[in-house]
Write an enzyme that holds these catalytic residues in place. Structure first.
Site, mmCIF file in Angstrom:
data_model
loop_
_atom_site.group_PDB
_atom_site.id
_atom_site.type_symbol
_atom_site.label_atom_id
_atom_site.label_comp_id
_atom_site.label_asym_id
_atom_site.label_seq_id
_atom_site.Cartn_x
_atom_site.Cartn_y
_atom_site.Cartn_z
ATOM 1 N N HIS A 9 -67.905 -19.261 13.386
ATOM 2 C CA HIS A 9 -66.496 -18.910 13.163
ATOM 3 C C HIS A 9 -65.675 -20.179 13.032
ATOM 4 O O HIS A 9 -65.768 -21.077 13.871
ATOM 5 C CB HIS A 9 -65.967 -18.072 14.335
ATOM 6 C CG HIS A 9 -64.567 -17.594 14.131
ATOM 7 N ND1 HIS A 9 -63.579 -17.719 15.068
ATOM 8 C CD2 HIS A 9 -63.974 -17.003 13.060
ATOM 9 C CE1 HIS A 9 -62.440 -17.212 14.604
ATOM 10 N NE2 HIS A 9 -62.660 -16.772 13.387
ATOM 11 N N HIS A 10 -64.904 -20.257 11.963
ATOM 12 C CA HIS A 10 -63.968 -21.369 11.769
ATOM 13 C C HIS A 10 -62.560 -20.809 11.666
ATOM 14 O O HIS A 10 -62.122 -20.434 10.570
ATOM 15 C CB HIS A 10 -64.284 -22.138 10.478
ATOM 16 C CG HIS A 10 -65.560 -22.911 10.527
ATOM 17 N ND1 HIS A 10 -66.172 -23.387 9.378
ATOM 18 C CD2 HIS A 10 -66.345 -23.311 11.563
ATOM 19 C CE1 HIS A 10 -67.277 -24.039 9.714
ATOM 20 N NE2 HIS A 10 -67.410 -23.998 11.037
ATOM 21 N N GLU A 11 -61.859 -20.724 12.779
ATOM 22 C CA GLU A 11 -60.425 -20.412 12.701
ATOM 23 C C GLU A 11 -59.713 -21.733 12.457
ATOM 24 O O GLU A 11 -59.836 -22.658 13.258
ATOM 25 C CB GLU A 11 -59.939 -19.770 14.011
ATOM 26 C CG GLU A 11 -58.432 -19.552 14.080
ATOM 27 C CD GLU A 11 -57.895 -18.731 12.900
ATOM 28 O OE1 GLU A 11 -58.254 -17.562 12.777
ATOM 29 O OE2 GLU A 11 -57.117 -19.295 12.093
ATOM 30 N N GLU A 28 -61.323 -10.445 4.352
ATOM 31 C CA GLU A 28 -60.476 -9.474 5.036
ATOM 32 C C GLU A 28 -59.371 -9.095 4.032
ATOM 33 O O GLU A 28 -59.476 -8.099 3.341
ATOM 34 C CB GLU A 28 -59.899 -10.063 6.320
ATOM 35 C CG GLU A 28 -59.088 -9.067 7.106
ATOM 36 C CD GLU A 28 -58.345 -9.727 8.253
ATOM 37 O OE1 GLU A 28 -57.673 -10.751 8.030
ATOM 38 O OE2 GLU A 28 -58.430 -9.213 9.380
ATOM 39 N N GLU A 44 -59.308 -4.074 13.085
ATOM 40 C CA GLU A 44 -58.802 -4.675 14.323
ATOM 41 C C GLU A 44 -57.445 -4.102 14.726
ATOM 42 O O GLU A 44 -57.080 -4.108 15.899
ATOM 43 C CB GLU A 44 -58.726 -6.194 14.187
ATOM 44 C CG GLU A 44 -57.698 -6.685 13.188
ATOM 45 C CD GLU A 44 -57.805 -8.185 12.892
ATOM 46 O OE1 GLU A 44 -58.884 -8.752 13.067
ATOM 47 O OE2 GLU A 44 -56.791 -8.763 12.479
ATOM 48 N N GLU A 82 -51.602 -7.705 5.482
ATOM 49 C CA GLU A 82 -52.082 -6.835 6.567
ATOM 50 C C GLU A 82 -51.044 -5.752 6.867
ATOM 51 O O GLU A 82 -50.474 -5.690 7.956
ATOM 52 C CB GLU A 82 -52.453 -7.689 7.777
ATOM 53 C CG GLU A 82 -53.568 -8.669 7.416
ATOM 54 C CD GLU A 82 -54.123 -9.463 8.571
ATOM 55 O OE1 GLU A 82 -53.888 -9.070 9.722
ATOM 56 O OE2 GLU A 82 -54.799 -10.477 8.314
ATOM 57 N N GLU A 115 -57.610 -13.887 5.968
ATOM 58 C CA GLU A 115 -56.295 -14.439 5.609
ATOM 59 C C GLU A 115 -56.361 -15.372 4.393
ATOM 60 O O GLU A 115 -55.601 -16.321 4.279
ATOM 61 C CB GLU A 115 -55.655 -15.183 6.806
ATOM 62 C CG GLU A 115 -55.359 -14.311 7.999
ATOM 63 C CD GLU A 115 -56.511 -14.291 9.013
ATOM 64 O OE1 GLU A 115 -57.216 -15.293 9.108
ATOM 65 O OE2 GLU A 115 -56.692 -13.266 9.685
HETATM 66 C C1 NOJ Z 1 -57.569 -12.938 12.733
HETATM 67 C C2 NOJ Z 1 -58.844 -12.379 12.228
HETATM 68 O O1 NOJ Z 1 -58.611 -11.358 11.298
HETATM 69 C C3 NOJ Z 1 -59.641 -11.898 13.418
HETATM 70 O O2 NOJ Z 1 -60.806 -11.230 12.988
HETATM 71 C C4 NOJ Z 1 -59.960 -13.076 14.277
HETATM 72 O O3 NOJ Z 1 -60.664 -12.655 15.401
HETATM 73 C C5 NOJ Z 1 -58.669 -13.758 14.732
HETATM 74 N N1 NOJ Z 1 -57.845 -14.047 13.602
HETATM 75 C C6 NOJ Z 1 -58.941 -15.052 15.470
HETATM 76 O O4 NOJ Z 1 -59.435 -16.013 14.578
HETATM 77 CA CA CA Z 2 -56.527 -11.039 9.961
#
Ligand code: NOJ
Ligand code: CA
Length: 702
Positions: A411-413, A500, A506, A170, A482
């Site tokens: 969404h899966h963070e 991404e 963002e 990034e 990521e």
């Molecule tokens: C980084 C991601 O690129 C972003 O799109 C996301 O909202 C945040 N992480 C939280 O998961």
């Molecule tokens: Ca990111």
């Protein structure tokens, strides 16, 4: 999918006396030479239009157990010309031609016995080559420490690159000669927590431009079972060498033979537009592995997302007091913070907005347990992918979205806990399907767990492949953030709609992206596959939101519309808040109209880091769309409408920068006008500094 194949000629030469082997690309403009030197080390060189592009460059792989680097002689040479085409499930073209001359060089070494085949595919637009290690009369488990692969250039060419980093891509891009690289890389202050390679190491995809105006995109294709490749740069000699991402034991790959590496790729042309048009990386990937692809649907979406980036009030977390109350596991006992946008009522508002505007999906971020303690309160398990927050009513949202014909996007963070994600994967995907979610955005923010791994090491490459395969079994489409940079695997797994894997939109709320950023991404990052860049930013001055946000985005509104063309993806977000789209509803019309899947694409003008103009034909109608962007200087794009079929009258609706627009001072000034146009006409289109233009062209009558 149809696959037509024509093998034009096969020639097998049992070359008992090792001789230099040449092949040319089908049209003859690229010439490849492969040989072994006095030490028995294989090498190659590459000429473009009669001039040396790459001087003799060594090849080989180093493992603890044995070295595939010297003592080789050529025992067999096979050449074949292949000309075939295939139909992607989605993409920039409805049909892709795959035409190359292949050279397979079989090598053998004695003492100890080693066998290796080097396979080269020479296209008119570039080269791909890989190492093939068959089962050996020797060690068949390899602990790979290094890959010798060199790319030895001939002069102090210009590089467009980002720093070599095992964990993040990034970054903003540098444009620098080889000789200025160290200074350019030292200017990066961000991501100090990420593991750096130090020195003069850069990532791929990267772009290079020679003094003679030859452009080269360098990357890899079909990265599978192997770590990502970075490039170590010798700035004195203009040479590059592969640098495989290691784990923290210093091992790059654990292999069981037989194995073949990813393709090392070079897209080559003296016309910058050809680099953008090239499908070489996709051509070097395996055909689609999914039989029934009818469930894979390109789409546009809005999301509960930008609210969290635009100020300090909104949070992914439901409560602020999680850290203060360790040991609390029942979320209904937490005090809601009241600033949590992924709540039932708000998501319903987004569903309404999507339904009203024909937007296919709504992304929900911050819907599940775990955001209170990013540092990992649960130690080995932070996020739960089947546990909605108390204010997120899964059942009513499922029913509401269904009644409105809108798909919710999960969404899966993972907070980079990839190991735990694998354990939860089946439950997570089942929960999605039970609740009518067909697509997921995944995320890996932070240091990878297992802690010995990097975002782009072999283990994570395997993880990404595992997730995409499991997702395909559940008929789930994936947008990964990521994750390792894409290498065209979306051809094989078209449910991998986007990634991404670069600095996205963002960052307009975190320091900003200069206009040149989106004039370089299509030449570099996008050659591996589509990006979830999240265009559609209309409120370009972030101070609008107060609370310490003072960034001005590197864009005008008209440019944001053009990005839907210049950053092609089957998954496109309209990133801004519904209220902002209501304020500029006439400009929003373009986002509603623009397709995300194309029958044909024509790159009309291009120069890396400066400008791009592209025309595309909708896959589902005869409409054409044009997008043009420039860097921070104003420009007149010349749009040659020769691509329009003759015999019709056309109407063009032009979304353009107002005459006084400038991304620094007047970013929201745009005009919309409709004009009649003819095939072959050359439209002169003004682009403001940091600006752009987006055009829809429809045939009116005979
Ligand atoms: C980084 C991601 O690129 C972003 O799109 C996301 O909202 C945040 N992480 C939280 O998961
Ligand atoms: Ca990111």
């Amino acid at each position: 999918m149809k696959l037509s194949s024509l093998i034009l000629a096969t020639l097998s030469v049992a070359a008992l006396q090792a001789a230099a082997t040449d092949i040319t690309s089908p049209s003859g403009q690229l010439k490849l030479t492969v040989d072994v030197n006095a030490e028995g080390t294989p090498f190659y060189s590459l000429d473009y239009k009669g001039k040396t592009l790459i001087e003799p460059s060594l090849l080989g792989i180093v493992a603890d157990e044995t070295k595939f680097t010297d003592g080789f002689e050529i025992v067999e040479v096979d050449t074949v010309e292949v000309d075939r085409s295939w139909e992607p499930v989605w993409g920039e073209y409805s049909e892709v031609r795959d035409h190359f001359n292949e050279l397979a060089v079989k090598l053998h070494a004695d003492n100890p016995n080693r066998d290796m085949t080097l396979r080269f595919r020479l296209f008119d637009d570039g080269l791909g080559f890989r190492y093939e290690l068959p089962v050996q009369d020797g060690p068949n488990y390899l602990t790979v420490k290094d890959e010798l692969t060199q790319f030895n250039y001939t002069g102090d060419h210009t590089l467009y690159c980002i720093p070599g980093d095992y964990d993040t891509d990034e970054y903003l891009w540098s444009e620098t000669p080889f000789s200025g690289l160290a200074d350019a890389l030292n200017s990066y202050g961000r991501h100090s927590e990420a593991q750096r390679t130090g020195g003069s190491t850069i990532q791929t995809p990267m772009l290079l431009k020679t003094a003679d105006g030859v452009y080269v995109n360098q990357h890899e294709a079909a990265l599978d079972g192997y770590p990502a490749m970075l490039l170590d740069i010798d700035t004195d000699n203009y040479d590059m060498k592969a640098h495989l991402v290691p784990d923290r034991l210093g091992v790059s790959a654990y292999l069981l033979l037989p194995f073949h590496t990813p393709w090392r790729t070079l897209i080559v042309s003296d016309d910058a537009r050809d680099i953008l048009a090239s499908q070489l990386v996709l051509n070097l990937n395996e055909p689609c592995a999914i039989d029934d692809t009818s469930w894979i649907k390109p789409m546009k979406f809005v999301g509960v997302w930008w609210e969290m980036f635009t100020g300090y009030q909104k949070t992914w977390a439901y409560s602020d007091d999680r850290l203060a109350k360790p040991g609390v596991t029942d979320y209904t006992k937490l005090t809601p913070n009241g600033r949590h946008p992924a709540n039932t009522a708000n998501v319903m508002r987004y569903i309404d907005f999507a339904a009203e505007n024909g937007i296919d999906g709504v992304l929900v971020e911050g819907w599940n347990e775990g955001w209170e303690d990013w540092a990992g309160y649960r130690k080995n398990r932070q996020f739960l992918f089947d546990k909605p927050y108390p204010d997120f009513d899964v059942d009513s949202l499922r029913n509401y979205a269904q009644s409105k014909g809108v798909k919710l996007i999960m969404h899966h963070e993972t907070a980079a806990n990839a190991a735990d994600y694998e354990l939860q994967l089946d439950r997570a995907f089942k929960f999605m399907k039970d609740n009518n979610y067909d697509a997921v955005k995944t995320g890996y923010v932070g240091a990878i767990i297992p802690r010995s791994e990097h975002h782009t090491s072999q283990w994570m490459v395997d993880h990404a492949r595992h997730v995409i395969e499991r997702a395909a079994e559940y008929q789930i489409m994936v947008d990964s953030h990521e994750a390792p940079r894409p290498t065209g695997l979306c051809r094989t797994y078209p449910n991998w709609l986007a990634q991404e894997s670069a600095r996205g939109g963002e960052f307009e709320s975190m320091g900003g992206n200069p206009p040149s950023h989106t004039c370089i991404l299509p030449f570099t990052r996008l050659k591996g596959g589509p990006m979830d860049y999240t265009p559609g930013l209309f409120q370009t001055d972030l101070s609008y939101y107060g609370e310490g946000k003072d960034t001005k985005a590197g864009t005008t509104i008209a440019r944001q519309l053009a990005l839907y063309l210049t950053m092609p993806s089957p998954l496109q977000m309209a990133c801004d808040l519904p209220d902002n789209y209501r304020r500029f509803s006439d400009a929003f019309q373009f986002i509603k109209d623009v397709p995300v899947d194309w029958a044909d694409s024509r790159y009309l003008e291009a120069e890396p880091n400066r400008y791009i103009t592209v025309a595309r034909r909708d896959k589902h109608s005869d409409d054409w769309y044009v997008g043009a962007i420039t860097d921070d200087t104003a420009r007149t794009a010349e749009i040659d409408l020769s691509f329009l079929p003759k015999g019709f009258e056309y109407e063009a609706t032009i979304y353009e920068d107002a005459p006084d627009a400038d991304y620094r001072t007047n970013a929201q000034a745009y005009r919309i006008r409709t004009v009649k146009v003819k095939p072959g006409q050359k439209l002169k289109q003004n682009l403001a500094p940091g600006g752009g233009a987006a055009i829809r062209i429809t045939a009116k009558s005979k």
